[in-house]
Design a protein around this motif. Structure first.
Motif, PDB file in Angstrom:
ATOM      1  N   GLU A 135       0.830  -1.206   0.000  1.00 39.73           N
ATOM      2  CA  GLU A 135       0.000   0.000   0.000  1.00 39.73           C
ATOM      3  C   GLU A 135       0.862   1.252   0.000  1.00 39.73           C
ATOM      4  O   GLU A 135       0.535   2.239  -0.674  1.00 39.73           O
ATOM      5  N   GLN A 136       1.960   1.213   0.715  1.00 44.88           N
ATOM      6  CA  GLN A 136       2.877   2.354   0.700  1.00 44.88           C
ATOM      7  C   GLN A 136       3.407   2.607  -0.706  1.00 44.88           C
ATOM      8  O   GLN A 136       3.496   3.758  -1.165  1.00 44.88           O
ATOM      9  N   HIS A 138       1.913   1.758  -3.520  1.00 40.47           N
ATOM     10  CA  HIS A 138       0.820   2.288  -4.326  1.00 40.47           C
ATOM     11  C   HIS A 138       0.640   3.782  -4.109  1.00 40.47           C
ATOM     12  O   HIS A 138       0.458   4.547  -5.066  1.00 40.47           O
ATOM     13  N   ARG A 139       0.680   4.216  -2.868  1.00 40.40           N
ATOM     14  CA  ARG A 139       0.485   5.642  -2.592  1.00 40.40           C
ATOM     15  C   ARG A 139       1.639   6.481  -3.125  1.00 40.40           C
ATOM     16  O   ARG A 139       1.445   7.636  -3.524  1.00 40.40           O
ATOM     17  N   ALA A 148      -4.744   8.702  -5.086  1.00 40.09           N
ATOM     18  CA  ALA A 148      -4.155   7.540  -4.423  1.00 40.09           C
ATOM     19  C   ALA A 148      -5.221   6.741  -3.685  1.00 40.09           C
ATOM     20  O   ALA A 148      -5.247   5.503  -3.746  1.00 40.09           O
ATOM     21  N   THR A 149      -6.104   7.440  -2.992  1.00 42.05           N
ATOM     22  CA  THR A 149      -7.179   6.766  -2.256  1.00 42.05           C
ATOM     23  C   THR A 149      -8.143   6.075  -3.215  1.00 42.05           C
ATOM     24  O   THR A 149      -8.601   4.957  -2.952  1.00 42.05           O
ATOM     25  N   THR A 152      -6.303   2.844  -4.396  1.00 38.08           N
ATOM     26  CA  THR A 152      -6.168   1.779  -3.410  1.00 38.08           C
ATOM     27  C   THR A 152      -7.502   1.092  -3.125  1.00 38.08           C
ATOM     28  O   THR A 152      -7.550  -0.124  -2.926  1.00 38.08           O
ATOM     29  N   PHE A 155      -8.125  -1.134  -6.126  1.00 44.05           N
ATOM     30  CA  PHE A 155      -7.189  -2.261  -6.129  1.00 44.05           C
ATOM     31  C   PHE A 155      -7.653  -3.341  -5.161  1.00 44.05           C
ATOM     32  O   PHE A 155      -7.571  -4.536  -5.470  1.00 44.05           O
ATOM     33  N   ARG A 156      -8.139  -2.955  -4.007  1.00 41.97           N
ATOM     34  CA  ARG A 156      -8.626  -3.952  -3.045  1.00 41.97           C
ATOM     35  C   ARG A 156      -9.773  -4.760  -3.637  1.00 41.97           C
ATOM     36  O   ARG A 156      -9.911  -5.963  -3.375  1.00 41.97           O
TER      37      ARG A 156
END
Length: 242
Positions: A135-136, A138-139, A148-149, A152, A155-156
């Motif tokens: 996740e880091q 990805h951001r 970014a939000t 993510t 992606f989940r």
């Protein structure tokens, strides 16, 4: 590798998009097609000759059936090398197949201290990978927190497991370090992502040559900058914008 039809609406043009490491369709499917069909290639856990031939046979079928008037190639991040390797096999002439071939945010030597991701950075990522580190990562692909939000969350929804991502990262690392002939530069347009925190912009410029690329003020994941996939082609392809 997997092939996914992100958008198939019977358009005359089709975009063949090679994504980067660890991706899935969901973050890209939200971008409207804008008048092109979009085929996504992702998941590089297997990069052997048979896997390359599978993708090549699929593209040959599109070409022989004249399914589309024109095909465009867009390769991003680790996908830049994957696409180069596919077409370096010379199964068919790239110029006969695609109207434009765009590389963005990546190079043909993706793990390299001067031409790609610094080697120690990649080694640390592979060794210390964890769900939190993913996740880091990805951001860090974004300059905008809202984008970014958005990514993510999508992606989940894709549901790729941590084990899959780790295996894919190790496969990409092994492929990059495998001794093989230099891959040909197959691209008609080379776009450097100037605000990239994954692939340093200076390394991208060195890899392509300053006169052979364009630098845009974009983060590593630039796709939410545009309103549609066709807008990406129009802005990034010199063949389409001229």
């Amino acid at each position: 590798m997997n092939i996914c039809e992100l958008h198939r609406q019977g358009n005359q043009d089709c975009l063949l998009f090679f994504a980067g490491w660890g991706m899935c369709p969901e973050p890209f499917a939200v971008l409207p097609p804008g008048g092109v069909d979009v085929l996504l290639i992702y998941d590089y856990r297997c990069l052997d000759v048979e896997e390359m031939q599978k993708i090549a046979s699929f593209l040959q079928g599109l070409h022989k059936k004249r399914t589309y008037r024109r095909l465009h190639l867009l390769a991003w991040s680790m996908g830049v090398r994957a696409a180069s390797r596919l077409f370096a096999e010379e199964v068919f002439s790239l110029s006969d197949l695609v109207a434009s071939a765009i590389a963005i945010g990546g190079t043909c030597q993706p793990i390299h201290d001067r031409l790609g991701i610094p080697e120690q950075n990649f080694a640390d990522m592979a060794e210390e990978l964890s769900p939190a580190r993913v996740e880091q990562f990805h951001r860090s692909m974004f300059a905008d927190e809202q984008e970014a939000t958005r990514f993510t969350g999508l992606f989940r929804e894709g549901g790729r497991s941590f084990e899959e991502l780790h295996q894919e990262l190790l496969t990409l690392g092994a492929a990059a370090y495998t001794k093989s002939p230099d891959l040909a530069d197959i691209y008609t347009d080379r776009i450097v992502t100037g605000r990239d925190r994954i692939f340093p912009a200076r390394n991208q410029i060195r890899a392509w040559g300053r006169k052979n690329c364009r630098t845009l003020s974009l983060p590593h994941f630039p796709f939410y900058h545009w309103q549609s996939w066709s807008a990406i082609i129009q802005e990034l392809s010199s063949a389409c914008s001229s």
